[in-house]
Design a protein around this motif. Structure first.
Motif, PDB file in Angstrom:
ATOM      1  N   GLU A   1      -2.484   1.886   7.607  1.00  0.00           N
ATOM      2  CA  GLU A   1      -2.144   2.031   6.252  1.00  0.00           C
ATOM      3  C   GLU A   1      -2.730   1.119   5.362  1.00  0.00           C
ATOM      4  OE1 GLU A   1       2.265   2.467   4.206  1.00  0.00           O
ATOM      5  OE2 GLU A   1       1.974   3.552   6.197  1.00  0.00           O
TER       6      GLU A   1
ATOM      7  N   LYS B   1      -5.412   1.186   2.160  1.00  0.00           N
ATOM      8  CA  LYS B   1      -4.923   0.958   0.964  1.00  0.00           C
ATOM      9  C   LYS B   1      -6.029  -0.063   0.415  1.00  0.00           C
ATOM     10  CE  LYS B   1      -0.925  -0.608  -1.653  1.00  0.00           C
ATOM     11  NZ  LYS B   1       0.406  -1.053  -1.752  1.00  0.00           N
TER      12      LYS B   1
ATOM     13  N   SER C   1      -8.763   0.287  -2.646  1.00  0.00           N
ATOM     14  CA  SER C   1      -8.616  -0.753  -3.757  1.00  0.00           C
ATOM     15  C   SER C   1      -9.822  -1.689  -4.323  1.00  0.00           C
ATOM     16  CB  SER C   1      -7.644  -1.788  -3.734  1.00  0.00           C
ATOM     17  OG  SER C   1      -7.895  -2.724  -2.900  1.00  0.00           O
TER      18      SER C   1
END
Length: 167
Positions: free
Chosen positions: A90, A94, A98
């Motif tokens: 996770e 993420k 980004s």
């Protein structure tokens, strides 16, 4: 363009890694194929840990493994390893989502204390080698560990040898 491909590969391959880790039986976590090899539990935990390193790759220009720590739980607890894997993937996705294409070209270095062990390399090369290929290498080892203990590995890229023999 490169970033989109890396994210797509991540999302596809993380499912294969998940299937493989779910195939690791609790009863065989202490199996060690040789005196210098990790146990099956240690190998599974290492695979789950690799996903943790994505954050260091994209948030630090020089990542010092000697100063970083990660609570992993026991390698003799496959549940803890699966939980570690889910948390780390996770975070990895993420941070991967980004970054920019430009970020992929910025240099990155890994050290252990004063010793440089990787780099400096563009982050795109680090993603391919240190992160993706590293996981693929250890997944192959895990398939051998599973077969060596009489367990059936899941098919990662189509049917397994065992599946083909049943036809």
């Amino acid at each position: 363009m490169i970033l989109q491909s890396l994210i797509a590969e991540f999302e596809y391959e993380v499912e294969s890694t998940r299937k493989l880790l779910h195939a690791v039986p609790e009863k065989d976590l202490r199996f060690r194929p040789s005196p210098v090899s990790w146990t099956m539990g240690e190998l599974a935990q290492h695979i789950a840990t690799i996903y943790y390193w994505y954050v260091g790759v994209f948030t630090q220009d020089v990542y010092d493994m000697a100063t970083d720590s990660l609570e992993r739980g026991s390698p003799d607890d496959i549940g803890a390893t699966l939980e570690l894997f889910e948390k780390n993937t996770e975070k990895a996705l993420k941070v991967l989502k980004s970054v920019s294409e430009e970020d992929l070209q910025k240099p990155w270095t890994m050290k252990i204390g004063e010793k440089t062990v990787l780099g400096p390399l563009p982050r795109a090369a680090v993603v391919r080698s240190f992160l993706y290929n590293h996981v693929y290498h250890h997944r192959g080892e895990m398939v051998v560990y599973l077969r060596s203990t009489g367990n059936k590995p899941p098919g990662l890229y189509g049917p397994t040898y065992e599946d083909a023999q049943q036809k």
